[in-house]
Motif scaffolding. Structure first.
Motif, short mmCIF file in Angstrom:
data_model
loop_
_atom_site.label_atom_id
_atom_site.label_comp_id
_atom_site.label_asym_id
_atom_site.label_seq_id
_atom_site.Cartn_x
_atom_site.Cartn_y
_atom_site.Cartn_z
N ARG A 156 51.52 17.96 34.88
CA ARG A 156 51.90 16.61 34.72
C ARG A 156 51.84 15.74 36.12
O ARG A 156 51.46 14.49 36.06
N SER A 157 52.25 16.62 36.98
CA SER A 157 52.12 15.83 38.24
C SER A 157 50.59 15.25 38.92
O SER A 157 50.49 14.50 39.53
N ARG A 158 49.68 16.44 38.53
CA ARG A 158 48.46 16.12 38.88
C ARG A 158 47.93 14.94 38.26
O ARG A 158 47.08 14.07 38.81
N GLN A 159 48.34 14.80 36.73
CA GLN A 159 48.07 13.71 36.28
C GLN A 159 48.49 12.37 36.72
O GLN A 159 47.87 11.13 36.82
N ILE A 160 49.69 12.28 37.26
CA ILE A 160 50.29 11.25 37.82
C ILE A 160 49.77 10.75 39.11
O ILE A 160 49.30 9.58 39.16
N ALA A 161 49.22 11.72 39.82
CA ALA A 161 48.49 11.64 41.01
C ALA A 161 47.14 10.78 40.89
O ALA A 161 46.80 10.06 41.62
N LEU A 162 46.70 11.45 39.74
CA LEU A 162 45.20 10.91 39.52
C LEU A 162 45.33 9.34 38.95
O LEU A 162 44.63 8.47 39.19
N ASP A 163 46.39 9.15 38.13
CA ASP A 163 46.54 7.68 37.80
C ASP A 163 47.05 6.52 39.01
O ASP A 163 46.74 5.56 39.01
N LEU A 164 47.64 7.20 39.89
CA LEU A 164 47.78 6.49 41.15
C LEU A 164 46.78 6.30 42.07
O LEU A 164 46.90 5.85 43.22
N ASP A 165 45.45 6.83 41.84
CA ASP A 165 44.35 6.95 42.66
C ASP A 165 44.66 7.65 44.13
O ASP A 165 44.05 6.92 45.12
N LEU A 166 45.22 8.78 44.09
CA LEU A 166 45.62 9.22 45.58
C LEU A 166 44.67 10.26 45.66
O LEU A 166 44.45 11.17 44.52
#
Length: 454
Positions: free
Chosen positions: A132-142
């Motif tokens: 889930r944290s990988r998906q959040i980092a992808l949504d934030l364009d990091l």
């Protein structure tokens, strides 16, 4: 005083070996010494993956290797496994550059069943939290990759391990993660080599990765290490599973640098009466250099030793051009191939056997051939007989000789009688020896004697 090992078998101590966690495992070679655990109150505790910590046993809890303990953390407590006690702990702290003992936290107690239940619940959430944290980092364009997540023993804190090529502003990410998981967030950046060590794998050499087995500190690897070893700069072959240069390139580079000093510079050309020779390639460890008569393509290749190359360079500096690069005195004899499996041969003892068969493995055959040749020479053209026939004839002739020898001993031969008679006649016909005694004075000469003339 008699010391008895803990395992009772007289071998290595079982307490010396800890968890087989590859590069984190430490062999306690002082574990079988009585009173070693009481020498120091410092204890080494290991957590998940490559995380270790040193804590103070201020409550004097009797601890041994493998005990699960609850240690102080911020906030709450953490659960770990004791991996080292006694005199080696201060030495390990010095190795990891931990100098100030004021920041060392303490051990609370041995883990209880309630602590283990919370610990297992927290560990069960790690994989889903990472996805889930990988998906959040992808949504934030990091521009980062979250490689692993580790929960604290009481579940109040989570450590996120990430990889990033550039500096990342993850302040917004921490807020989102804290709202999503309701825990305290800690971000820890690791390198690509450390991530490969945490994941593990098999290298191109067929062995497990060095970073996953025994390496604890990673040194930067440059392409100059490949140039010193004359390795082709192919990124697909030089790169490991972490997409970085292989750590094993640094293993032998010092040996190649030392051997390179015994070779001349590659820019020097050698002059002979046949022409100029340019550097083509070098076998650094064998101290051999190959020169070409053309600077761009391999033509008339000549391989000489480094010593011979320095001799030609010295002659050229004095204005002397040798006839050729390789002379009779400097030509190296070709090395004979060595049979590495000779020691496993079943006939290796027959080759060194000294006896009737000779010194080599074919000695028996050679001796038989020599015997056959002797028989042919002494046979005078007679047909050869087989071995059993010849033995039977020898026995028969020996039996025939026995009665004849007895008769010869009992009755003398006729030729011996005739020889005895002749010897007796010769003795009778012999003249008697002359009497050489001096004659007395006044005697008359005998009739047979001639008168002396006065």
């Amino acid at each position: 005083m008699e010391f008895k090992l803990h395992n009772g078998s007289g071998g290595l101590c079982c307490k010396s070996c800890g968890r087989q966690d590859k590069q984190l495992n430490t062999y306690d070679w002082l574990a079988d010494i009585p009173g070693n655990a009481n020498e120091s109150e410092l204890v080494e505790v290991q957590f998940k993956n490559t995380r270790k910590g040193y804590f103070r046993n201020s409550n004097k809890i009797p601890l041994e290797k493998g005990d699960i303990v609850a240690v102080e953390a911020t906030p709450g407590h953490d659960i770990g496994v004791v991996t080292l006690t006694g005199r080696l702990v201060p030495l390990q702290m010095k190795k990891t550059n931990i100098k100030s003992e004021a920041d060392i936290k303490r051990i609370y107690r041995k883990a209880k069943p309630v602590d283990m239940e919370k610990y297992n619940e927290a560990k069960a959430r790690e994989h889903s939290t990472m996805i889930r944290s990988r998906q959040i980092a992808l949504d934030l364009d990091l521009n980062m990759k979250i490689g692993d997540v580790e929960y604290q023993g009481d579940g109040n804190k989570a450590i996120f391990y990430y990889i990033a090529d550039e500096r990342v502003d993850f302040r917004q990410l921490i807020k989102v993660l804290a709202d999503a998981f309701h825990v305290r967030i800690e971000m820890k950046q690791i390198g690509a080599r450390q991530e490969a060590g945490r994941i593990g794998g098999i290298g191109p050499c067929g062995r497990e990765l060095c970073c996953a087995t025994w390496m604890t500190s990673f040194v930067s690897v440059s392409t100059s290490a490949a140039r010193f070893q004359d390795i082709s700069l192919n990124p697909q072959k030089l790169a490991g599973q972490c997409a970085k240069l292989k750590c094993c390139l640094n293993y032998e580079v010092d040996c190649y640098v030392e051997a390179q000093k015994r070779l001349p510079s590659r820019e020097i050309t050698l002059e002979t009466k046949d022409g100029e020779f340019f550097f083509f390639k070098a076998d650094i460890l064998s101290n051999l250099i190959t020169y070409s008569s053309d600077k761009n393509i391999p033509a008339n290749l000549v391989t000489i030793s480094g010593r011979r190359a320095f001799e030609v360079i010295g002659l050229n500096r004095r204005g002397i051009k040798p006839d050729s690069l390789t002379e009779e005195n400097h030509r190296s004899e070709p090395k004979k191939p060595v049979d590495l499996l000779e020691q496993e041969s079943l006939t290796r003892f027959d080759r060194n056997r000294k006896g009737k068969g000779g010194g080599d493995g074919n000695g028996g055959e050679n001796s038989n051939n020599n015997r056959n040749r002797k028989k042919k020479k002494s046979g005078n053209g007679r047909p050869q007989q087989s071995a059993p026939q010849a033995n039977s004839q020898r026995e028969q002739s020996w039996q025939d000789r026995q009665p004849r020898q007895k008769q010869d001993r009992q009755a003398p031969k006729q030729g011996d009688q005739q020889q005895g008679e002749r010897q007796q006649k010769n003795n009778n016909n012999r003249r008697p020896p002359r009497n050489n005694k001096p004659k007395p004075q006044g005697e008359r000469p005998a009739q047979n004697d001639k008168p002396t003339q006065e």
